[in-house]
Scaffold this active site. Sequence first.
Site, PDB file in Angstrom:
ATOM      1  N   ASP A 155      35.309  34.686  46.769  1.00  0.00           N
ATOM      2  CA  ASP A 155      35.406  35.992  46.132  1.00  0.00           C
ATOM      3  C   ASP A 155      35.958  35.869  44.712  1.00  0.00           C
ATOM      4  O   ASP A 155      37.089  35.422  44.524  1.00  0.00           O
ATOM      5  CB  ASP A 155      36.320  36.887  46.977  1.00  0.00           C
ATOM      6  CG  ASP A 155      36.423  38.297  46.432  1.00  0.00           C
ATOM      7  OD1 ASP A 155      35.624  38.645  45.549  1.00  0.00           O
ATOM      8  OD2 ASP A 155      37.298  39.047  46.900  1.00  0.00           O
ATOM      9  N   CYS A 195      32.032  39.636  37.609  1.00  0.00           N
ATOM     10  CA  CYS A 195      31.910  38.952  38.907  1.00  0.00           C
ATOM     11  C   CYS A 195      30.596  38.188  39.052  1.00  0.00           C
ATOM     12  O   CYS A 195      30.557  37.126  39.670  1.00  0.00           O
ATOM     13  CB  CYS A 195      32.108  39.927  40.060  1.00  0.00           C
ATOM     14  SG  CYS A 195      30.931  41.296  40.108  1.00  0.00           S
ATOM     15  N   HIS A 235      36.825  38.303  42.758  1.00  0.00           N
ATOM     16  CA  HIS A 235      37.486  39.532  42.340  1.00  0.00           C
ATOM     17  C   HIS A 235      39.007  39.458  42.267  1.00  0.00           C
ATOM     18  O   HIS A 235      39.653  40.426  41.890  1.00  0.00           O
ATOM     19  CB  HIS A 235      37.063  40.691  43.255  1.00  0.00           C
ATOM     20  CG  HIS A 235      35.604  41.026  43.150  1.00  0.00           C
ATOM     21  ND1 HIS A 235      34.647  40.426  43.945  1.00  0.00           N
ATOM     22  CD2 HIS A 235      34.941  41.860  42.322  1.00  0.00           C
ATOM     23  CE1 HIS A 235      33.460  40.899  43.618  1.00  0.00           C
ATOM     24  NE2 HIS A 235      33.601  41.765  42.641  1.00  0.00           N
TER      25      HIS A 235
END
Length: 461
Positions: free
Chosen positions: A340, A145, A342
């Site tokens: 994001d 990430c 993820h």
Amino acid sequence: MKGFFERAAASKCSSKSLTDTSSRCPPSVSSDPGSSTTCEKKAIHIRHNGWTAAVKKAVAIGSMRRLQERVLGSSRTGVSSSTSDIWLLGVCYKISQDESLGDADSSNGLAAFEQDFSSRILMTYRKGFNAIGDSKYTSDVGWGCMLRSSQMLVAQVLLFHRLGRSWRKPLQKSLDREYIEILHFFGDSEASPFSINNLLQAGNAYDLAAGSWVGPYAMCRTWETLARFIREATDLEDQPLPMAVYVVSGDEDGERGGAPVLCIEDASRHCLEFSRGQVSWTPILLLVPLVLGLDKINPRYIPSLQATFMFPQSLGIVGGKPGASTYIVGVQDEKAFFLDPHDVQPVVSVSSDNQEADTSSYHCNIIRHIPLDSIDPSLAIGFYCRDKDDFDDFCCRASNLANKSNGAPLFTVAQKHNLSKTSSHPESSVSTDGIRKEDSFAVVAMSDAEGHSHEDEWQLL
């Protein structure tokens, strides 16, 4: 890309590769051989395999949702009912819920913000690419990430440099050639200059390795190293990152402790080196790694963090929850809007000349936000200055912000290095028990100190 890494390999420490056990599939389910004909057994076997795949997919999705909930906490989606201005990478959007006011700019502010947000380039976990180096990793799920967040920041600076801050993703094809080429630069193979493969190779000196999580400081230094490698291996007119890269660091030999000092002489030197002595100034990417607290961010720094998004040179923040990096692109009141990394998506290959490519996986229409005071104190801020006038404007804004920080500047600006000690970030250097907090910049493997693996656990750097 292999050429300059091979030349540098002799002087670099080799990084250890970890085995990706998550890629091992459980045995497939088959039927009882004594109870069916050959055709029936084949049909049952296919049907059972289909269920197995569906269950595995559901479990994986559920696992990632639990992971996101655990590492990102109570992040929310959408824009709240607040009518406060939204700042997104240097652009202000005036939000009004009262359309009877007749202010076209205000009533259209939310729609314009959403269009701008969805035009930012998104980088997420990918699965199904070729194994990274000598490892068995064919996905960066669970550990990549920070690399993806930093890729997003660099992708935005390329957009701003090549297409301008006002660029928005077109609704119909064909797409801008420059935009497609930028996405190609971030493909998941060594052929793409800014792939995670090449970032990991460039980060050998900082112990980057597939399967390990890296902090913002090491990530900034890795981009600096990768940019230098590419500059040395590529003709000046063909540079994929056509700008100098300057990591703004603090005192104590410029690496640990203290408020970072942006030295104008250093910036000028970086520009001169990038241009190989041809010009005195070039576009420049500024990366400012910071540690603004111990376990949580010191509230004294939050107003200054908010103000950086008002700079026209703003590239946002690489940071997030402890051990779970995101790319923060905007603020409204006490909220931080972020992209994001993820979500897990299949690997895609975008050819540099395919203007009809499907680029939907590189953008997001879901607007997520978290409280600013909940982000990890270890983060990195980015700024882009197109020319010397833009840099001078940035320095003026940064100096004014430091002067208004009530003794808690994010960083300071100086013409040249000063041997006297600068304003310090006490949280970044010494913990409550008197131990220097070196781990803020370290790399950790995805397991605890006793060697017990935790699939969904993250460690604070």
